[in-house]
Design an enzyme around this catalytic site. Structure first.
Site, short mmCIF file in Angstrom:
data_model
loop_
_atom_site.label_atom_id
_atom_site.label_comp_id
_atom_site.label_asym_id
_atom_site.label_seq_id
_atom_site.Cartn_x
_atom_site.Cartn_y
_atom_site.Cartn_z
N GLU A 73 5.30 -25.61 12.70
CA GLU A 73 5.14 -25.44 11.25
C GLU A 73 3.66 -25.38 10.91
OE1 GLU A 73 8.86 -26.97 9.01
OE2 GLU A 73 7.49 -28.65 9.23
N ASN A 85 15.28 -29.34 5.78
CA ASN A 85 14.54 -30.58 5.51
C ASN A 85 14.45 -30.72 3.99
OD1 ASN A 85 12.73 -32.65 5.19
ND2 ASN A 85 10.99 -31.59 6.14
N GLU A 90 3.63 -33.56 6.84
CA GLU A 90 3.47 -34.46 5.68
C GLU A 90 3.38 -35.92 6.14
OE1 GLU A 90 6.77 -32.79 3.53
OE2 GLU A 90 5.62 -30.93 3.35
N SER A 92 7.69 -21.84 4.53
CA SER A 92 8.04 -20.79 3.56
C SER A 92 9.04 -19.77 4.12
CB SER A 92 6.79 -20.09 3.03
OG SER A 92 5.97 -21.01 2.33
N HIS A 105 6.44 -34.57 11.20
CA HIS A 105 6.23 -33.54 10.17
C HIS A 105 4.80 -33.64 9.66
CE1 HIS A 105 6.53 -31.23 6.50
NE2 HIS A 105 7.60 -30.67 7.03
N GLY A 111 5.41 -24.81 1.99
CA GLY A 111 5.51 -24.95 0.55
C GLY A 111 4.52 -24.09 -0.22
P1 13P Z 1 8.99 -24.94 3.03
O1 13P Z 1 10.15 -24.17 3.61
O2 13P Z 1 9.27 -25.46 1.65
O3 13P Z 1 7.70 -24.21 3.17
O4 13P Z 1 8.86 -26.26 3.95
C1 13P Z 1 8.83 -26.12 5.31
C2 13P Z 1 8.90 -27.46 5.91
O5 13P Z 1 7.96 -28.25 5.83
C3 13P Z 1 10.14 -27.84 6.61
O6 13P Z 1 9.99 -29.02 7.31
#
Ligand code: 13P
Length: 253
Positions: free
Chosen positions: A168, A10, A100, A214, A98, A174
């Site tokens: 997730e 992603n 976000e 992560s 997601h 992140g």
């Molecule tokens: P990271 O791997 O940067 O933690 O992000 C994970 C993510 O949100 C993938 O959709």
């Protein structure tokens, strides 16, 4: 039951066209050199890069996906992109729900289910994301929150070949703070049991459940070795050819 791993990148809101082209072409070259890879790979760039990335991976086994879609096929929805448009371009997947999107765009489980439903109708495979916040984990609500999001977001007509789930944990995205393999497996096992209850043994055991948060080349092997972790949805580590490829190569034989 042996489920083939899916390693999905992603890219979020990263890469201009030259970077995106180089990243996709670099991965396509690795995939071609590998011959028959033992894992599936998908990359989900921002919308403006889809055509560039699709051209760069053409002829390789790498699939491409969008990061979101609208629930409707077309109409007066300024700024939105339909699942049918993604399919028309050549995408195979679309990420929906997601964290976000849930946070910054206030998407509810019902919104996400409608998007996933549109993806299925358009012939795309939705990667349906769920996950608890740190507050919810600390309050002991991890399984309950994920169970609710799972059943609220999963589209009708879900089958193992058409839908992918991604767990997730929000606190691991992140942050460099990965769920331990045991923490992730605990949630994946709950999801598996719910899927078996809802879809029956065959479909429930065949549907892929990805871990995201992560994940990197250093921790992927242990995570991917867990019974119910069938791949990864990777953010930061998906932005470099070598990191993403090395991570994918940790898929067990
Ligand atoms: P990271 O791997 O940067 O933690 O992000 C994970 C993510 O949100 C993938 O959709």
């Amino acid at each position: 039951m042996a489920r083939r791993k899916l390693i999905a990148g992603n890219w979020k809101m990263n890469c201009l066209s030259a970077d995106g082209q180089a990243l996709a072409a670099g991965l396509a070259a690795k995939m071609k050199a590998a011959g028959a890879a033992r894992f599936d790979m998908a990359i989900c760039p921002p919308f403006p890069l889809l055509s560039t990335v699709l051209a760069a991976v053409a002829g390789s086994a790498i699939a491409v996906g969008g990061q979101d879609c609208h629930a409707k096929e077309k109409g007066a929805f300024t700024g939105d992109t339909s699942a049918w448009m993604l399919k028309d371009l050549g995408c195979a997947y679309v990420i929906v729900g997601h964290s976000e999107r849930r946070t910054y765009h206030k998407e509810s489980d019902a919104d996400i289910k409608a998007k996933a439903q549109a993806a299925l109708a358009a012939g795309l495979k939705p990667i349906v994301c769920i996950g608890e916040t740190l507050e919810e984990r600390d309050a002991g609500q991890t399984l309950e929150v994920n169970r609710r999001q799972l059943h609220g977001s999963l589209p009708d007509g879900t089958t193992a070949d058409k839908v992918v789930i991604a767990y997730e944990p929000v606190w691991a995205i992140g942050t460099g703070r990965t769920a331990t393999p045991a923490q992730a497996q605990e949630v994946h096992a709950m999801i598996r049991a719910e899927l078996v209850g809802r879809l029956g043994d065959g479909e429930g055991n065949a549907l892929r459940i990805l871990y995201g948060g992560s994940m990197n080349p250093g921790n992927a092997a242990e995570l991917l070795a867990q019974t119910d972790i069938d791949g990864g949805l990777i953010g930061g580590a998906a932005l470099k050819v070598d990191d993403f490829w090395t991570l994918a190569e940790h898929s067990p034989r």
